[in-house]
Design an enzyme around this catalytic site. Structure first.
Site, PDB file in Angstrom:
ATOM      1  N   CYS A   1      -4.756   2.718  -3.556  1.00 37.53           N
ATOM      2  CA  CYS A   1      -3.512   3.139  -2.880  1.00 37.53           C
ATOM      3  C   CYS A   1      -2.540   2.166  -3.281  1.00 37.53           C
ATOM      4  O   CYS A   1      -1.682   2.050  -2.403  1.00 37.53           O
ATOM      5  CB  CYS A   1      -3.801   3.525  -1.623  1.00 37.53           C
ATOM      6  SG  CYS A   1      -4.881   4.723  -1.202  1.00 37.53           S
TER       7      CYS A   1
ATOM      8  N   HIS B   1       0.861  -1.182   0.051  1.00 38.13           N
ATOM      9  CA  HIS B   1      -0.038  -0.033  -0.007  1.00 38.13           C
ATOM     10  C   HIS B   1       0.925   1.290  -0.152  1.00 38.13           C
ATOM     11  O   HIS B   1       2.068   1.204   0.561  1.00 38.13           O
ATOM     12  CB  HIS B   1      -0.714  -0.051   1.268  1.00 38.13           C
ATOM     13  CG  HIS B   1      -1.766   1.243   1.552  1.00 38.13           C
ATOM     14  ND1 HIS B   1      -1.545   2.155   2.057  1.00 38.13           N
ATOM     15  CD2 HIS B   1      -3.458   1.140   1.106  1.00 38.13           C
ATOM     16  CE1 HIS B   1      -2.679   3.137   2.032  1.00 38.13           C
ATOM     17  NE2 HIS B   1      -3.635   2.243   1.380  1.00 38.13           N
TER      18      HIS B   1
ATOM     19  N   ASP C   1       2.960  -4.439   8.138  1.00 37.11           N
ATOM     20  CA  ASP C   1       1.778  -3.768   7.824  1.00 37.11           C
ATOM     21  C   ASP C   1       0.614  -4.750   8.040  1.00 37.11           C
ATOM     22  O   ASP C   1       0.555  -5.589   7.206  1.00 37.11           O
ATOM     23  CB  ASP C   1       1.784  -2.900   6.649  1.00 37.11           C
ATOM     24  CG  ASP C   1       0.557  -2.422   6.127  1.00 37.11           C
ATOM     25  OD1 ASP C   1      -0.449  -2.581   6.798  1.00 37.11           O
ATOM     26  OD2 ASP C   1       0.387  -1.927   4.911  1.00 37.11           O
TER      27      ASP C   1
ATOM     28  N   GLN D   1      -4.610  -4.885   6.953  1.00 38.41           N
ATOM     29  CA  GLN D   1      -5.421  -6.030   6.461  1.00 38.41           C
ATOM     30  C   GLN D   1      -5.890  -7.097   7.190  1.00 38.41           C
ATOM     31  O   GLN D   1      -6.706  -8.141   7.189  1.00 38.41           O
ATOM     32  CB  GLN D   1      -5.430  -6.197   5.129  1.00 38.41           C
ATOM     33  CG  GLN D   1      -5.560  -5.036   4.278  1.00 38.41           C
ATOM     34  CD  GLN D   1      -7.113  -4.482   4.149  1.00 38.41           C
ATOM     35  OE1 GLN D   1      -7.947  -5.158   4.496  1.00 38.41           O
ATOM     36  NE2 GLN D   1      -7.199  -3.183   3.850  1.00 38.41           N
TER      37      GLN D   1
HETATM   38  N1  PMP Z   1      -1.741  -0.784   4.719  1.00 40.39           N
HETATM   39  C1  PMP Z   1      -2.827  -1.431   3.999  1.00 40.39           C
HETATM   40  C2  PMP Z   1      -2.499  -2.730   3.590  1.00 40.39           C
HETATM   41  C3  PMP Z   1      -4.068  -0.914   3.994  1.00 40.39           C
HETATM   42  O1  PMP Z   1      -4.871  -1.791   3.312  1.00 40.39           O
HETATM   43  C4  PMP Z   1      -4.390   0.377   4.255  1.00 40.39           C
HETATM   44  C5  PMP Z   1      -5.485   0.959   4.293  1.00 40.39           C
HETATM   45  N2  PMP Z   1      -6.144   0.798   2.726  1.00 40.39           N
HETATM   46  C6  PMP Z   1      -3.289   1.230   4.914  1.00 40.39           C
HETATM   47  C7  PMP Z   1      -1.991   0.351   5.111  1.00 40.39           C
HETATM   48  C8  PMP Z   1      -3.417   2.327   5.493  1.00 40.39           C
HETATM   49  O2  PMP Z   1      -4.170   2.422   6.434  1.00 40.39           O
HETATM   50  P1  PMP Z   1      -4.884   3.934   7.072  1.00 40.39           P
HETATM   51  O3  PMP Z   1      -5.456   4.767   6.003  1.00 40.39           O
HETATM   52  O4  PMP Z   1      -5.821   3.229   7.924  1.00 40.39           O
HETATM   53  O5  PMP Z   1      -3.810   4.576   7.892  1.00 40.39           O
END
Ligand code: PMP
Length: 417
Positions: free
Chosen positions: A375, A134, A211, A214
């Site tokens: 993203c 992401h 991270d 998910q």
């Molecule tokens: N990493 C992953 C794999 C995500 O799916 C997301 C959110 N789509 C994020 C990071 C970022 O999370 P947040 O917008 O809640 O900070």
């Protein structure tokens, strides 16, 4: 109000009909059709217990935390710190000192990049990520590498969306200071073998950040078993509130890291000559936090525990398998992301039809999915596409939801095919 003890887990498979009834938002119709919510990878819906926990905080005992001697401040502090203990227990962490509250995954990754990263990554060093990240697990490292004249390396994925582990291992070197990768990909659904990847990185002496945005709502997570150094997640994807998340970090690393933001609560004493920083985890928590959000996150964690992560995983897996088979029957549909180890994300393209058009027609049928690059633009580039349509599962989704998606996709094909 600060029920910190783990809720008992019911036996047998999940009663999904009863569980759905706990989500008020799912009771509605959209455009005259029953809502089929398939966008939980972006943000999940909230069960009544989470809504009630936040509401009760504001109605009954809200006050600023940590600083007050009065009753309400003590109650708020107790509930907020109780949530920290909920997170510690859920992650299998050794101590609440290792649980730093942040705004979410993005802030957690940036915190590590700006503190640990700035101190330890220097000219000629390397940071290794993977091709399925992401943006929030790419850009903070890019910024760090630019500033510190270090090199960002990217381990490739295969056509199914699995990280090429031999390539990943080859890219690790004595120069690799930090390795950062997703536990579960939001764009492809790939579940990375994070324990194995962590072991590979550690063998080379790299620090590892996972991270878990998910993964946390979908799989049992034990940070000590994974062996990583940092684990980041967001409350809003885990049936909790938005604006609250967690950075779990190994104590010795957090102790040695400089603070990030300066302000109230992160200090022991301040003079114009010198400031002494607070102990963990408060050293990283400057300013008034999202108090009710933290309390809501604690409620979400206890709710997940009461359902049982193994049961949640088994249910989502069954729905995912059903959905995968059903989608593959739709003429012209190609799934993007078919790794052998997958969680509840179904990204796809329909031949000749723009994902945005798919999303709009599905919405008119009451089916909420997401379209775009999620993203994860480098993932789209890897497949040579600008965007996908993405149906993502929450614990409340059923095989009927996926059948409704497929019926709506046939309508899309009638209109655009
Ligand atoms: N990493 C992953 C794999 C995500 O799916 C997301 C959110 N789509 C994020 C990071 C970022 O999370 P947040 O917008 O809640 O900070």
């Amino acid at each position: 109000m600060s029920a910190t003890a783990q809720s008992p887990v019911a036996a047998g498979p999940l009663d999904v009909a009863a569980l759905r009834a706990e989500f008020p938002v799912l009771r509605q119709q959209v455009h005259g059709k029953p809502l089929v919510f398939l966008d939980s990878a972006a943000s999940s819906q909230k069960p009544q217990v989470v809504i009630d926990a936040e509401r009760r905080c504001y109605e009954e005992y809200y006050a600023n935390i940590h600083r007050g001697v009065h009753k309400l401040s003590q109650l708020s502090t107790e509930a907020y710190e109780g949530a920290r203990e909920d997170v510690r227990r859920f992650l299998g962490a050794a101590s609440t000192k290792e649980v730093v509250f942040t705004r979410g995954t993005t802030e957690s990754v940036n915190l590590v990049a700006q503190t640990w990263g700035r101190r330890h990554v220097g000219p000629g060093d390397e940071v290794l990520i993977t091709a399925l990240e992401h943006h929030s697990n790419i850009v903070p490292w890019q910024m760090l590498c630019e500033e510190r004249h270090a090199k960002l390396k990217v381990a490739p994925i295969d056509d199914r969306g699995a990280v090429l582990l031999d390539q990943f291992e080859k890219q690790l070197s004595v120069r690799t200071k930090l390795c950062a990768f997703a536990h579960v990909s939001n764009a492809l659904g790939t579940v990375n073998p994070v324990k194995q990847m962590t072991a590979m990185a550690k063998k080379r002496g790299a620090v590892v950040l996972v991270d878990g945005a998910q993964a946390l709502p979908r799989l049992p997570v034990d940070v000590q078993d994974l062996g990583c150094d940092f684990y980041a997640f967001s409350g809003h994807k885990a049936y909790g509130p938005s604006g609250i998340g967690v950075l779990w970090g190994r104590r010795e690393l957090l102790e040695a890291m400089p603070p990030w933001q300066g302000g109230g609560d992160m200090i022991l004493s301040v003079t114009f000559g010198k400031t002494l920083y607070n102990e963990l985890p408060y050293k990283f928590e400057a300013g008034t936090p999202n108090i009710a959000g933290g309390i809501g996150l604690g409620a979400a964690i206890r709710w997940l525990e009461s359902k049982g992560m193994q049961r949640i995983l088994a249910h989502e897996d069954a729905v995912l398998r059903h959905g995968t088979e059903a989608l593959l029957q739709v003429p012209g549909l190609t799934l993007v992301g078919t790794a052998p180890e997958k969680a509840g994300v179904l990204s796809f393209v329909l031949e000749g039809i723009h994902p945005h058009d798919i999303g709009q027609v599905l919405d008119s049928e009451g089916v909420a999915i997401r379209t775009g690059h999620h993203c994860a633009q480098p993932v789209m580039d890897r497949y040579g596409i600008p965007a996908t349509a993405r149906a993502s599962l929450g614990v409340y989704n059923t095989t009927e939801d996926l059948d409704a998606l497929v019926r709506a996709l046939h309508k899309v094909r009638e209109m655009f095919g």
